[in-house]
Design a protein around this motif. Structure first.
Motif, PDB file in Angstrom:
ATOM      1  N   GLY A   1      23.208  52.609   3.620  1.00 53.58           N
ATOM      2  CA  GLY A   1      22.093  52.028   2.626  1.00 53.58           C
ATOM      3  C   GLY A   1      22.257  52.934   1.438  1.00 53.58           C
ATOM      4  O   GLY A   1      22.175  54.063   1.356  1.00 53.58           O
ATOM      5  N   VAL A   2      21.580  51.966   0.410  1.00 51.50           N
ATOM      6  CA  VAL A   2      21.466  52.700  -0.976  1.00 51.50           C
ATOM      7  C   VAL A   2      20.170  52.535  -1.474  1.00 51.50           C
ATOM      8  O   VAL A   2      19.501  51.104  -0.912  1.00 51.50           O
ATOM      9  CB  VAL A   2      22.663  52.153  -1.992  1.00 51.50           C
ATOM     10  N   ALA A   3      19.670  53.198  -2.489  1.00 47.41           N
ATOM     11  CA  ALA A   3      18.269  52.740  -2.860  1.00 47.41           C
ATOM     12  C   ALA A   3      18.153  51.501  -3.751  1.00 47.41           C
ATOM     13  O   ALA A   3      19.326  51.090  -4.182  1.00 47.41           O
ATOM     14  CB  ALA A   3      17.879  53.800  -3.885  1.00 47.41           C
ATOM     15  N   TYR A   4      17.025  50.788  -3.605  1.00 45.85           N
ATOM     16  CA  TYR A   4      16.870  49.587  -4.294  1.00 45.85           C
ATOM     17  C   TYR A   4      16.938  49.883  -6.021  1.00 45.85           C
ATOM     18  O   TYR A   4      16.855  51.087  -6.487  1.00 45.85           O
ATOM     19  CB  TYR A   4      15.527  49.032  -4.256  1.00 45.85           C
TER      20      TYR A   4
ATOM     21  N   ASP B   1      13.695  49.862   3.327  1.00 44.27           N
ATOM     22  CA  ASP B   1      13.757  51.162   2.680  1.00 44.27           C
ATOM     23  C   ASP B   1      15.067  51.296   1.811  1.00 44.27           C
ATOM     24  O   ASP B   1      15.106  51.940   0.778  1.00 44.27           O
ATOM     25  CB  ASP B   1      13.873  52.271   3.551  1.00 44.27           C
ATOM     26  N   SER B   2      16.031  50.297   1.955  1.00 44.83           N
ATOM     27  CA  SER B   2      17.373  50.253   1.256  1.00 44.83           C
ATOM     28  C   SER B   2      17.894  49.066   1.146  1.00 44.83           C
ATOM     29  O   SER B   2      18.058  47.906   2.052  1.00 44.83           O
ATOM     30  CB  SER B   2      18.113  51.510   2.067  1.00 44.83           C
TER      31      SER B   2
ATOM     32  N   ASP C   1      21.367  47.598   2.109  1.00 46.81           N
ATOM     33  CA  ASP C   1      22.252  47.450   3.360  1.00 46.81           C
ATOM     34  C   ASP C   1      23.488  47.002   3.027  1.00 46.81           C
ATOM     35  O   ASP C   1      23.885  45.697   2.946  1.00 46.81           O
ATOM     36  CB  ASP C   1      21.708  47.122   4.665  1.00 46.81           C
TER      37      ASP C   1
ATOM     38  N   ILE D   1      20.899  57.484  -1.922  1.00 51.60           N
ATOM     39  CA  ILE D   1      20.921  57.157  -0.499  1.00 51.60           C
ATOM     40  C   ILE D   1      19.414  57.490  -0.167  1.00 51.60           C
ATOM     41  O   ILE D   1      18.646  58.551  -0.073  1.00 51.60           O
ATOM     42  CB  ILE D   1      21.755  58.071   0.390  1.00 51.60           C
ATOM     43  N   PRO D   2      18.537  56.342  -0.100  1.00 50.96           N
ATOM     44  CA  PRO D   2      17.077  56.428   0.269  1.00 50.96           C
ATOM     45  C   PRO D   2      16.753  56.809   1.606  1.00 50.96           C
ATOM     46  O   PRO D   2      17.430  56.739   2.662  1.00 50.96           O
ATOM     47  CB  PRO D   2      16.523  55.283  -0.078  1.00 50.96           C
TER      48      PRO D   2
ATOM     49  N   ASP E   1       8.804  50.896  -1.526  1.00 50.82           N
ATOM     50  CA  ASP E   1       9.141  51.744  -2.567  1.00 50.82           C
ATOM     51  C   ASP E   1       7.818  52.433  -3.103  1.00 50.82           C
ATOM     52  O   ASP E   1       7.663  52.670  -4.343  1.00 50.82           O
ATOM     53  CB  ASP E   1       9.317  50.799  -3.815  1.00 50.82           C
TER      54      ASP E   1
END
Length: 829
Positions: free
Chosen positions: A689-692, A729-730, A732, A767-768, A824
């Motif tokens: 998962g990575v941040a928006y 939250d991320s 995917d 990585i959120p 966010d």
């Protein structure tokens, strides 16, 4: 090895000597005699002669006037006839079996006459006639055998009844003072006659001439006898101490036991030499010869008791006592008591032999035997007290083990018999008193010898295995060998307690006949043949399995599961064939119990249906091989490697290194996931998962590069990266890659995750983690809390694993507060 053979021979010699000596008063050796039965010229029994013998036996039993000697002779004759009839029952056995087989091929006789061809009916009639003719002598032998067997049992019952009546007969009381003068007079007369016989023989000119000619040899034998009787025990004990000092551990016990046997053999040899000297001197009369005939038993009883006392209470240097007592004085007293018991046990046959020879009246024998009975009973009571003291020393008065309880029980039995026997003798039951007192002494001696042999076997086992005494004492093999000795001693104990040898022979005959199983008879001979053939087949099967596993199957292209299935199948087939061949060779016909077995199988099937289901499932697993040893499977929530597939269950080793036993029926009827069936290639899925706001194409390229660079990831098919969607939250993503060995899935996941974390830090990719906003619906509830300046919504990003600070308000502290997930960090107030 030579020492072990010598030890075994010495133990065997001791057992044979003890058993032979104990049984000498009960069974006299029989001379070779011709059989009492009569046969015809063709070898068949003469049933006319048998009818006469049977009628004579029936008359003797009905009249009950024949002496014991006559009944014994009659029983021997009947036994010969019964053995003849037993052999006659086997006549025409091959022809009878052949005719039965021929009749069975014709099938059952039809219920409706004339419904089958006349040729078959005529043939069946001819075979039936021949079968009845062949069975006729067998049936005659069976009928005669049954009659002989019944007559033998009636004679045995009559003899037992007489023996019981003699034992329970009330005779004169030895405490009756009126009997004492007559008893003393009879004893004095016997002694005077014995002295007179010696003087008469000594005064004979011919005897003196013979004595002068044999004087050197007689003196030599006499000196040797005196030295052996007086000094041999001391010399052998000294020799044993010197030999024992040169040994260590269990070897000390083995050598000490072997050498100590000389304490009995050497004095016994001295007694035989003494008897030779007395015979050469020729001074013994009739009464002296009566005593001399019983003298070997007296010597054996005396020196055996001395040996038993020495071994039990360990006077030899360095010896560990088998029966431990708190003080040395008590051990010395115990040895004296055992020696005196042996001496009295040897005197009793001398007294009974003189009484039979002189024809003493019942009152005389009762008076003369009463002191021996009282003294023996007193010493037996002291032996019982010694045993109880030994247990008190060992267990502090609390009996816990079987051995301790058995020793206490023996001590109590000795005390009871030691008191009861003199009381019974005083009342007048002299025969009953002697019948329970002296057999009890002999039984205790037999138990002592078996205990010493058990210790000897433990020491021998320690020498063979080269282990210490404590470890050898815990081994199973010496216990089994001692159990065999106990079983072999049971007939001797039966003879000691008054069982006649003919009754033992009858029991042995019954044992040899075996038992009936339907129409089949299982005898010891057939059982031994079955055990031998089955044992050979079992060993051959295991050897074949071992050769297959180690030499043949590894050279084939079969996988490990297939090799195991073939080896296990060969094992089951070999054991089945071994059982069938053994049953056939032993001549056990199980066809007659097929109906019984079928009926039992129904009940067994209901009771063992789970086991049968697992067994059948195990066979299916071995044949179809959906799983094999070494496979990584998951079944019923259990995951691990298959380590063993047996007939009933399969053993799985989990990743926690624990064994899980799964019934085979669960593997056949349940859902099984096999991760390594056929090959070890498998897929791994790694979520990321990575941040928006991150560049999704760049993320995809980085993840694909990381997956392609790992050595365990296959090139064909290549790995792929999937953008799964927009999470709470991320963003995917998933890495989907095929591994060359799926067993390394966890390690590959860990290594790729490490590389992802490193690359994301280098690329500045976030990585959120989950965030939560709190909205206060009623801020007026916070009045009075100075740390809150204004009723406004506050947002705090907190890690889920972290604890809130002490000065931070939580949702539980705020009445009416509600929480909601926000994306966010945006607030809804």
């Amino acid at each position: 090895m030579t020492r072990l053979l010598a030890a075994g021979f010495a133990a065997f010699l001791l057992i044979v000597t003890v058993f032979g000596a104990l049984a000498q008063d009960t069974a006299e050796p029989e001379a070779e005699r011709p059989p009492a039965y009569v046969v015809k010229d063709d070898g068949s029994p003469d049933y006319a002669a048998w009818e006469q013998a049977a009628n004579r036996a029936e008359q003797a039993i009905e009249q009950n006037r024949a002496s014991d000697k006559v009944l014994d002779d009659l029983r021997l004759e009947l036994t010969d006839w019964r053995n003849l009839f037993s052999e006659a029952q086997k006549e025409n056995s091959i022809r009878i079996d052949t005719l039965k087989m021929q009749l069975s091929t014709l099938g059952p006789e039809p219920e409706t006459p004339g419904s089958e061809p006349a040729v078959l009916t005529q043939r069946r009639s001819e075979l039936t006639t021949k079968l009845n003719s062949a069975r006729l002598p067998v049936q005659e032998a069976e009928e005669a055998y049954s009659r002989a067997d019944v007559l033998i049992r009636e004679i045995d019952a009559l003899m037992r009844s007489r023996q019981t009546d003699q034992m329970l007969a009330l005779g004169p009381s030895p405490v009756n003072l009126a009997l004492w003068p007559k008893a003393f007079t009879d004893l004095k007369t016997t002694l005077d006659l014995a002295v007179g016989e010696v003087r008469e023989n000594w005064g004979s000119d011919a005897q003196r001439q013979d004595l002068r000619s044999d004087l050197p040899l007689t003196l030599l034998f006499l000196v040797v006898a005196i030295l052996l009787l007086t000094r041999s025990r001391v010399w052998i004990m000294q020799l044993g101490n010197k030999v024992r000092e040169r040994r260590r551990g269990s070897a000390r016990g083995v050598i000490g036991f072997i050498v100590s046997i000389g304490q009995v053999l050497a004095p016994m040899f001295g007694i035989f030499v003494l008897m030779v000297a007395l015979n050469l001197a020729g001074v013994l009369g009739l009464r002296g010869q009566v005593i001399a005939d019983v003298l070997p038993w007296f010597g054996f009883s005396l020196f055996s008791s001395l040996w038993i006392g020495t071994r039990l209470f360990a006077t030899e240097s360095g010896g560990a006592p088998l029966i431990d007592l708190p003080r040395a004085a008590l051990r010395t007293e115990a040895r004296v008591n055992v020696a005196l018991l042996g001496m009295l046990l040897g005197i009793w046959p001398i007294l009974t032999s003189l009484s039979d020879h002189e024809g003493y009246a019942g009152g005389t024998f009762a008076v003369l035997s009463f002191p021996a009975i009282v003294a023996t009973g007193y010493l037996l009571m002291r032996v019982g007290r010694t045993l109880r003291q030994h247990i008190q020393v060992q267990s502090d008065g609390e009996t816990k083990t079987f051995r301790e309880r058995a020793v206490v029980l023996m001590g109590q039995a000795c005390a009871v018999v030691g008191i009861a026997a003199p009381v019974l003798a005083a009342i007048g039951y002299t025969t009953l008193a002697s019948s329970i007192l002296f057999p009890m002494v002999l039984t205790m001696g037999m138990i002592a010898v078996l205990s010493l042999l058990h210790v000897f076997l433990i020491n021998v086992y320690g020498v063979v295995r080269k282990i210490d005494e404590k470890e050898a004492d815990q081994a199973l093999l010496p216990v089994l060998m001692t159990s065999v000795l106990v079983l072999l001693s049971l007939p001797i104990l039966a003879l000691i307690w008054g069982v006649r040898p003919t009754e033992l022979s009858e029991l042995w005959t019954t044992f040899q006949q075996g038992f009936q199983l339907g129409e089949a008879r299982v005898t010891p001979r057939s059982f031994m043949i079955f055990a031998l053939i089955f044992g050979i087949g079992y060993v051959a099967t295991r050897a074949t399995q071992s050769a297959l596993r180690s030499s043949i199957l590894p050279k084939t292209r079969l996988d490990k599961g297939g090799q195991n299935a073939i080896a296990v199948g060969v094992g089951y087939l070999g054991i089945f064939l071994a059982a069938v061949i053994a049953i056939t060779t032993a001549g056990i016909d199980l066809s007659s119990i097929a109906i019984i077995a079928g009926a039992l199988s129904v009940g067994i099937g209901f009771g063992l249906q789970t086991i049968v289901s697992n067994f059948v499932s195990g066979i299916i697993l071995l044949i179809e091989r959906p799983i094999s040893e070494g496979d990584w499977i998951e079944v019923g929530g259990q995951m691990g490697y298959v380590r063993d597939i047996s007939v009933r269950a399969t053993r799985i080793e989990t990743f926690d290194r624990t064994d899980v036993i799964l019934p085979n029926s669960d593997l056949v009827s349940g859902v099984v996931t096999n991760y390594t069936r056929g090959n070890s290639i498998g897929r791994v899925i790694i979520p990321v998962g990575v941040a928006y706001g991150s560049d999704t194409r760049r993320i995809e390229a980085i993840l694909l590069e990381i997956a392609e660079n790992h050595p365990m990831v296959t090139v064909s098919p290549p790995p792929s990266v999937v953008f799964q969607g927009f999470g709470a939250d991320s963003l995917d993503f998933e890495i989907r890659a095929i591994l060359s060995d799926v067993n390394f899935m966890l390690s590959v996941k860990s290594e790729i995750n490490h590389e992802i974390a490193k690359r994301f830090v280098e690329e500045g990719i976030e990585i959120p983690f989950a965030q939560r906003d709190i909205w206060l619906r009623n801020p007026e509830a916070l009045v009075g809390r100075p740390e809150v300046k204004a009723p406004a919504a506050t947002t705090e990003a907190v890690s889920p694993a972290a604890s809130p600070p002490k000065d931070m308000l939580t949702a539980e502290d705020m009445p009416g507060a509600e929480s909601s997930d926000a994306e966010d960090g945006d607030s809804d107030d």
